[in-house]
Design a protein around this motif. Sequence first.
Motif, PDB file in Angstrom:
ATOM      1  N   UNK A   8       0.821  -1.425  -0.064  1.00 24.61           N
ATOM      2  CA  UNK A   8      -0.046   0.148   0.037  1.00 24.61           C
ATOM      3  C   UNK A   8       0.864   1.311  -0.116  1.00 24.61           C
ATOM      4  N   UNK A   9       1.929   1.191   0.785  1.00 21.34           N
ATOM      5  CA  UNK A   9       2.914   2.339   0.895  1.00 21.34           C
ATOM      6  C   UNK A   9       3.503   2.465  -0.317  1.00 21.34           C
ATOM      7  N   UNK A  10       3.963   1.372  -1.173  1.00 26.03           N
ATOM      8  CA  UNK A  10       4.420   1.730  -2.503  1.00 26.03           C
ATOM      9  C   UNK A  10       3.503   2.068  -3.449  1.00 26.03           C
ATOM     10  N   UNK A  11       2.397   1.916  -3.296  1.00 22.07           N
ATOM     11  CA  UNK A  11       1.365   2.531  -4.474  1.00 22.07           C
ATOM     12  C   UNK A  11       1.137   3.943  -4.314  1.00 22.07           C
ATOM     13  N   UNK A  12       1.178   4.245  -2.844  1.00 18.91           N
ATOM     14  CA  UNK A  12       0.997   5.723  -2.636  1.00 18.91           C
ATOM     15  C   UNK A  12       2.289   6.524  -3.129  1.00 18.91           C
ATOM     16  N   UNK A  13       3.401   5.826  -2.908  1.00 18.52           N
ATOM     17  CA  UNK A  13       4.755   6.679  -3.497  1.00 18.52           C
ATOM     18  C   UNK A  13       4.591   6.493  -4.987  1.00 18.52           C
ATOM     19  N   UNK A  14       4.210   5.692  -5.439  1.00 19.70           N
ATOM     20  CA  UNK A  14       4.283   5.736  -6.899  1.00 19.70           C
ATOM     21  C   UNK A  14       3.378   6.576  -7.545  1.00 19.70           C
ATOM     22  N   UNK A  15       1.904   6.710  -6.820  1.00 21.86           N
ATOM     23  CA  UNK A  15       0.934   7.837  -7.193  1.00 21.86           C
ATOM     24  C   UNK A  15       1.601   9.056  -7.100  1.00 21.86           C
ATOM     25  N   UNK A  16       2.408   9.453  -5.893  1.00 18.56           N
ATOM     26  CA  UNK A  16       2.966  10.906  -5.572  1.00 18.56           C
ATOM     27  C   UNK A  16       4.092  10.997  -6.658  1.00 18.56           C
ATOM     28  N   UNK A  17       4.866  10.185  -7.015  1.00 17.15           N
ATOM     29  CA  UNK A  17       5.831  10.249  -8.318  1.00 17.15           C
ATOM     30  C   UNK A  17       5.133  10.540  -9.570  1.00 17.15           C
ATOM     31  N   UNK A  18       4.213   9.733  -9.921  1.00 18.47           N
ATOM     32  CA  UNK A  18       3.602  10.024 -11.042  1.00 18.47           C
ATOM     33  C   UNK A  18       2.783  11.325 -11.192  1.00 18.47           C
TER      34      UNK A  18
END
Length: 213
Positions: free
Chosen positions: A22-32
Amino acid sequence: MTPLGLYAPGDSLLHRAPAGPSLLVVLALAVGAVLTEDPRVLGGLCLAVAAGYLVARIPWHRVRPVLRTLVLLAVLLGAVQWWLLGPERTLVIVLRLVAAMGAATLFTLTTRVDDLVGAVERGLGPLRRFGLAPERLGLLVGLTVQSIGTLSGIAGQVRAAAKARGADRSPAAFAVPFLVRTLRHADALGEALAARGWGDDEPDDRPGSRRMD
């Protein structure tokens, strides 16, 4: 109620999802959100985050302060950026803010702090061979998340108390009690860390602190 909220109990798909992915998804969304310049893509990310709140079935009384905070930040930031950069650039920046903060807040609402700390410790475990202490970094992450909620809660309580006294328009009526209560929280946190032995294994370089053999 704290604007950024902390864990809201539930049994939704997002509540049951492992903290690490879940944390990786949030980080990926923020980077995107940072990398893209297309308002349509950013708008899609905002809609995806909004759908996440529906999937998580977050109660309205927890969502309302999140929306209020996001709207306030978007208006303040948007006004400044509109004046400096124009409407098109402002739209991109505001959508980035809403997508990133909305996703981060949804993560804190659906993930227990203990699970987050454990995920950070496991993820950074391989770095132990390089002298990194995953336990300490995990604890710092947990304390950061909890402190956001605590300070937001203190701010809300102080604001409500000032309003009850009819002093809600006075900066001093908010700033002084907020500062005092924040310092008390910091003292209590320091005592709790000392009780857990935080820093006991670190060398003390203060004059006179070394034992003479």
